[in-house]
Each structure stands twice: as C-alpha cells, then as structure tokens.
Scaffold this motif. Sequence first.
Motif, PDB file in Angstrom:
ATOM      1  N   ALA A 130      17.540  14.144  -3.767  1.00 33.09           N
ATOM      2  CA  ALA A 130      16.429  13.758  -2.892  1.00 33.09           C
ATOM      3  C   ALA A 130      16.183  14.797  -1.806  1.00 33.09           C
ATOM      4  N   LEU A 131      17.248  15.457  -1.359  1.00 32.10           N
ATOM      5  CA  LEU A 131      17.126  16.416  -0.266  1.00 32.10           C
ATOM      6  C   LEU A 131      16.744  17.815  -0.720  1.00 32.10           C
ATOM      7  N   VAL A 180      10.809  18.134   3.366  1.00 29.69           N
ATOM      8  CA  VAL A 180      11.510  16.951   3.859  1.00 29.69           C
ATOM      9  C   VAL A 180      11.160  16.768   5.332  1.00 29.69           C
ATOM     10  N   THR A 181      10.636  15.590   5.685  1.00 26.09           N
ATOM     11  CA  THR A 181      10.227  15.305   7.060  1.00 26.09           C
ATOM     12  C   THR A 181      11.144  14.306   7.753  1.00 26.09           C
ATOM     13  N   HIS A 229      21.097   6.018   2.645  1.00 26.73           N
ATOM     14  CA  HIS A 229      20.403   7.136   3.277  1.00 26.73           C
ATOM     15  C   HIS A 229      18.937   7.054   2.906  1.00 26.73           C
ATOM     16  N   VAL A 230      18.057   7.400   3.835  1.00 25.80           N
ATOM     17  CA  VAL A 230      16.625   7.444   3.553  1.00 25.80           C
ATOM     18  C   VAL A 230      16.129   8.879   3.744  1.00 25.80           C
ATOM     19  N   VAL A 231      15.278   9.309   2.827  1.00 22.42           N
ATOM     20  CA  VAL A 231      14.686  10.646   2.871  1.00 22.42           C
ATOM     21  C   VAL A 231      13.174  10.500   2.695  1.00 22.42           C
ATOM     22  N   MET A 267      -1.525   5.331   4.808  1.00 19.71           N
ATOM     23  CA  MET A 267      -0.146   4.975   5.153  1.00 19.71           C
ATOM     24  C   MET A 267       0.536   6.136   5.876  1.00 19.71           C
ATOM     25  N   ASN A 268       1.447   5.814   6.790  1.00 24.99           N
ATOM     26  CA  ASN A 268       2.199   6.859   7.468  1.00 24.99           C
ATOM     27  C   ASN A 268       3.665   6.829   7.035  1.00 24.99           C
ATOM     28  N   GLN A 269       4.429   7.769   7.544  1.00 25.24           N
ATOM     29  CA  GLN A 269       5.822   7.917   7.136  1.00 25.24           C
ATOM     30  C   GLN A 269       6.647   6.672   7.430  1.00 25.24           C
TER      31      GLN A 269
END
Length: 276
Positions: free
Chosen positions: A192-193, A202-203, A216-218, A255-257
């Motif tokens: 994912a990273l 990746v933000t 973990h969230v990405v 939609m936003n992050q």
Amino acid sequence: MSETPQLDPRKGSGETGPIPPLPERAPAAPSAWSQTVPATLPQHGDPAAGRGRGSARLWLIVGGAALAVAAIVGVVVAMSGGDGKNTASENSPAAPGGAKPPAPGAAEPAGKTYTKVPEGCELIKASTLARIAPGTECKPSQFDNATMAAMITRMPSWKTPFGSSGAFLDLDVNLSVSPGAKGMYDMHKKTALTALGKVRKVTDSRPLHDLGNEAHVVHAVDKAPMDLAEATVIVRAGNAEYTVGYSYDVQRSGMNQQQAEDAAIAAAHDVLGSLG
C-alpha cells in the motif's frame, strides 16, 4: 637390458588387484529455474472496469494485478485437502504470501483464533454500504475459498454498475484467515505504501489503535493526469488479516480524504465484526 613390461592400468599393479571401473554418473536432475511458467495468470474483475475513464484507471489495473498475484502466492503455499467446511487449520507448515514461518518455539503475536467466515458479500453490513457505497453491486471473487485446511480467503468487491451515471466507486476486501496473518499484514502494508509510487502520491499513512491487534490506514492520490484516489486500511486480528480498499473519483465524487478514510475504516470494522 630388458625392457620393463607395460602395466595395464585396468588390471592394477598386481598387488592391490584390478582397479574397479568408475560408476556411471547419474543424469542431472532438472533445475527448478528450468520449469515452465504459465504465460498468463487467471483474470478476474468487473466488466465495468473497462468503461470510458481512460488512463484514470491505470494504477487500479496495475494494483489489482499486484493484489491478484499476492493472493495467488498466498493460496499456493497454503496446505490443501480440507474437509470442505469454513474452518482454518492452525498447523500449516508454511506461511502464505511468501513470508517466513515463525522460528521453532516462536509464536504469532497474541490474538483471537478465527475459524468461521461468512460469504464475501456478507462481510460488510447493508446499512454501512448504503452510507459509504450507495448504488454499488457486490461481486464475489474466484479466489473466495472454503475448502482449504490452512487458509480461508474472501475477496469480494462492490462497484458502481456499468453505465451508471454516478461517480466511479470501488470498494474491495482482501481477507485471509491463516497461520501466516502477520506476514500477510506486513506484505500488504508495504504494498500500500510503495507498490504504485510511480503513478500515485501517498498523502496519509498512520496506525489505527482501535482495530484488531494492529492496523494501518494509507491514503494515496493519482499523479496527473489521472484523477482517482484510494483509502486503504490494513488489519491483522489474531490469525485473520485483510485489507479494505476504497477507490473513488476525486473530481466527480466531491469526496475528500477524511471521508474516504472514514468509509474504509467503517467497512474494516464490519469485516472484523463478521468473523467468528
């Protein structure tokens, strides 16, 4: 002066007896590197993935292929020959996903042992889907499996139907219940990273402390000219490991992050709550 008689080396010197012939050399065994590899991998997916959004889906295709390969690796190394029930054995000799099995005497990090998993399209509640993925349709995966002794897998996806006027949305779950959950978690987190670093940025990347043993969230956004983004949640809970991917159209969805991450986390809670 008489000539010294020539000795026949096959008969020896007369003191030790004839020299035995050398044994014939066995033909070399074939190398594992020389084995034939299939030209293609199994294909799967929704025909809706091909509708007119052009290069905006490039990294989704690449990412989907990477996840499919990871899934195949995990399934191949798991022991087969189960009894057909939705149960997972704790005695597999190898960890799936290419991860090294624990050393003798070592154990997986503590956590609940899950043995039962619902069907793929039942992993997320209907009420949650109505809130975070309205109008999507669920499709189970060809990798959904209920007959392997060492691993249970579920890989459903919820997509906007082909021809829909709504913004693109793709919610997918990649779940495995097996002794190799820790190795799968580490692999999916790294993927994912880093796996699509050339086509997306990746933000956000942070641990989640209220979901399973580790989570973990990405969040990542396409690099121009593409316009998709994805929030991914990776979870390990005991012998269960899964990812939830929430992909959306940045421009058309509005939609936003934070909203995307909240949606993926809500789905991840449902998946964990469905396991028994």
